[in-house]
Design a protein around this motif. Structure first.
Motif, PDB file in Angstrom:
ATOM      1  N   UNK A 197       0.832  -1.201   0.000  1.00  0.00           N
ATOM      2  CA  UNK A 197       0.000   0.000   0.000  1.00  0.00           C
ATOM      3  C   UNK A 197       0.871   1.258   0.000  1.00  0.00           C
ATOM      4  N   UNK A 198       1.946   1.224   0.762  1.00  0.00           N
ATOM      5  CA  UNK A 198       2.875   2.366   0.783  1.00  0.00           C
ATOM      6  C   UNK A 198       3.499   2.583  -0.591  1.00  0.00           C
ATOM      7  N   UNK A 199       3.794   1.486  -1.281  1.00  0.00           N
ATOM      8  CA  UNK A 199       4.379   1.598  -2.624  1.00  0.00           C
ATOM      9  C   UNK A 199       3.407   2.276  -3.578  1.00  0.00           C
ATOM     10  N   UNK A 200       2.126   1.867  -3.529  1.00  0.00           N
ATOM     11  CA  UNK A 200       1.142   2.457  -4.433  1.00  0.00           C
ATOM     12  C   UNK A 200       0.904   3.937  -4.147  1.00  0.00           C
ATOM     13  N   UNK A 201       1.073   4.328  -2.907  1.00  0.00           N
ATOM     14  CA  UNK A 201       0.885   5.739  -2.551  1.00  0.00           C
ATOM     15  C   UNK A 201       2.155   6.558  -2.753  1.00  0.00           C
ATOM     16  N   UNK A 202       3.244   5.904  -3.188  1.00  0.00           N
ATOM     17  CA  UNK A 202       4.493   6.603  -3.440  1.00  0.00           C
ATOM     18  C   UNK A 202       5.328   6.866  -2.204  1.00  0.00           C
ATOM     19  N   UNK A 203       4.967   6.261  -1.082  1.00  0.00           N
ATOM     20  CA  UNK A 203       5.683   6.495   0.177  1.00  0.00           C
ATOM     21  C   UNK A 203       6.700   5.380   0.396  1.00  0.00           C
ATOM     22  N   UNK A 204       7.800   5.420  -0.367  1.00  0.00           N
ATOM     23  CA  UNK A 204       8.805   4.371  -0.242  1.00  0.00           C
ATOM     24  C   UNK A 204       9.555   4.463   1.091  1.00  0.00           C
TER      25      UNK A 204
END
Length: 596
Positions: free
Chosen positions: A247-254
């Motif tokens: 989910x963090x990846x999809x939101x761009x929060x690496x």
């Protein structure tokens, strides 16, 4: 010798026949009050005699749907075996709700079960009843189900909550799942790993939308993770971490993905090697999604130091090399896989081919394809199309790379996977200087229905849309349109007199970002130049993705050339030689990591 008659074929006679007839009539006798009959034996008295059949019983209930609420008491009194075990009750509900899709009748039966306190209802039955009420949207009855569980002091209520929350999540009914979780916490029921996983999956299916920060799916998932970690003091399943990392990846929060990976590492003693591999893979993909190819490779090196590197992790690392144009490191990883006996697969080679194509290293691409052949790995059409495009980008009128690209196209045609538009776009790019062959392949694509140019021809206008076509395909399509498709119209002075507008849609902006070349070379520039070599002129207009042809110049050119347009092929090829399509990217600094 006469054939011996089977025992079951011997007709019953005398008193035996009377007894069998009475037994059959008794089993098939219909109750006048409620219409239910002993369903297990009404077809054949010798078939499943004395056994209870949930399917036939369910059919009888559905058959009398109009009076089902009035007849349930008498039906279950008549057939007490229907409620003797949890397995039987669940079987009846499964048949009616899942197989017959009779949700309303299933809810009636569940309500009857719930209101009869004398019937023993184990945990499994409560779970099935709650799931049916949730599917039917009966929130009040669902609440009564949990109230009834509290009255009966049923152990393991958290499992029933998990079942219903998961069911709500599978139907994307997120608000109901959150309400049920709130009720669960209010009752003081301690959530388990299943509860956390169910709520995280609910968050995973939420849309981003225009929400406040605390209402964003990722923030909610992090909140559940934090709450659960505080209540049990750690020991969270790796699957839960993977869901939130994705989910963090999809939101761009690496950054959050890396933080969650660090938290998960604290449970290393609890996680298996497979779990740790999946955690690292999810985190590497999150970094790639955030365009952090260098950090992706750093994480991969950490995996290698911990002896966790697999085929999948090498493939992700090679993909990071492709994004960073690190073709030397890409080749090194392929050698390391050979040395460490890590199995290579088609995606591994396919991404490596793409990396070499971006660097303009055509010779290495053919070496990789030969290596795949020696290892009996069949390249996908995507990898072969990439190789053809590499030949196109580095080809010109002097070298013979177009032949190699054409040979690969013929290989695709002989393969198991069907040829698609991408293959035709690639080969027509490679055959940019081969006029006759490119026209033949274009016509072949037209006949097969793979190439479908959008041509709108009316009495007063004609329009050609070149969207979805590559540079080479657009060039050939324009020639086909002018020299074949519109030829009859050009030969008719009466038709030409009515013609008011001829437009060619090239596309611009987002639809053409990926095909921008050196010296601003692109489809619009190619089409505008081709029009000039047809002896035509443009009409200035505001649409950047379209070229409008001056009708007067079109009429004059067709009249001068006997009702057709003549294209200056040699002049156009000389112009194209000035625009090399893609320079090699081998000058990009190559950062090599130590071989693990």
């Amino acid at each position: 010798m006469p054939k011996r008659r089977k025992k079951c074929e011997t007709p019953a006679t005398g008193s035996a026949a009377v007894r069998l007839s009475e037994k059959t009539n008794k089993r098939t006798k219909v109750n006048e009050d409620n219409g239910f009959r002993k369903e297990s034996n009404f077809d054949d008295p010798r078939k499943t005699a004395g056994k209870f059949c949930a399917l036939d019983f369910a059919r009888d209930i559905v058959r009398h749907r109009s009076s089902v609420n009035d007849n349930l008491d008498s039906a279950f009194r008549k057939y007490p075996e229907a409620i003797t075990s949890a397995a039987t009750i669940n079987r009846i509900l499964d048949v009616i709700a899942d197989q017959m899709k009779e949700i309303s009748i299933a809810t009636s039966i569940c309500t009857w079960f719930l209101l009869h306190e004398t019937i023993r209802k184990p945990l499994r039955v409560f779970g099935r009843i709650a799931k049916i009420f949730a599917a039917a949207g009966c929130w009040d009855m669902l609440t009564k189900t949990f109230d009834r569980m509290n009255e009966c002091d049923i152990d393991g209520k958290v499992k029933v909550y998990n079942i219903v929350i998961t069911d709500y999540g599978s139907r994307s009914e997120n608000k109901e799942a959150e309400l049920l979780y709130s009720r669960m916490r209010a009752e003081g029921i301690r959530p388990d790993q299943g509860t956390l996983k169910s709520m995280l999956k609910v968050c995973e299916k939420m849309r981003m939308g225009s929400r406040k920060k605390e209402d964003q799916p990722v923030e909610k998932a992090l909140g559940y993770l934090k709450e659960f970690r505080a209540s049990i003091g750690g020991n969270i399943d790796s699957d839960c971490y993977i869901i939130v990392i994705n989910m963090s990846a999809r939101s761009g929060n690496w950054q959050m993905a890396l933080k969650l990976l660090d938290e998960a590492k604290e449970n290393t003693t609890r996680y298996t090697k497979k779990m740790m591999e999946e955690l690292y893979h999810s985190s590497m993909l999150a970094l790639q999604h955030g365009m952090q190819w260098e950090k992706t490779l750093d994480l991969f090196e950490e995996m290698r130091s911990r002896k966790l590197a697999t085929t999948q992790s090498y493939t992700i690392a090679i993909s990071a090399c492709e994004k960073g144009l690190q073709w030397q490191q890409c080749l090194q990883y392929l050698d390391d896989m050979e040395r460490d006996r890590v199995q290579k697969n088609e995606p591994t080679y396919g991404i490596a081919v793409s990396c070499m194509a971006k660097a303009g290293l055509v010779d290495i691409i053919f070496q990789l394809l030969d290596q795949m052949k020696s290892e009996r790995i069949v390249p996908s059409n995507i990898a072969l199309n990439t190789a053809i495009q590499a030949c196109a980008h580095c080809s010109n009128s002097e070298n013979n790379l177009w032949k190699k690209g054409y040979d690969i196209f013929l290989q695709i045609e002989k393969g198991k996977d069907p040829v698609d538009l991408d293959s035709y776009n690639a080969v027509l790019d490679a055959l940019s200087f081969q006029t006759k062959l490119s026209l033949d392949i274009f016509r072949q694509g037209l006949e097969k229905g793979i190439i479908r140019p959008s041509s709108h021809v009316e009495s007063a206008s004609a329009k050609l849309d070149l969207h979805l076509l590559s540079l080479g395909a657009a060039e050939v399509c324009l020639r086909w349109w002018f020299e074949e498709h519109l030829l009859e119209r050009f030969r008719s002075p009466r038709v030409m007199a009515k013609l008011k507008a001829v437009d060619v849609v090239t596309g611009w902006g987002k639809s053409r970002v990926g095909e921008k070349r050196k010296n601003e070379d692109g489809i619009k520039k190619r089409v505008a130049t081709m029009i000039s070599f047809y002896g035509l002129s443009e009409i200035p207009q505001s649409n950047k993705g379209m070229i409008s042809i001056d009708i007067s110049s079109l009429r004059k050119s067709t009249e001068d050339n006997g009702g057709k347009l003549i294209f200056d092929v040699e002049g156009y090829f000389k112009w194209k030689k000035m625009y090399k399509q893609l320079p090699q990217n081998t000058k990009i600094p190559q950062v090599m990591r130590k071989s693990g």
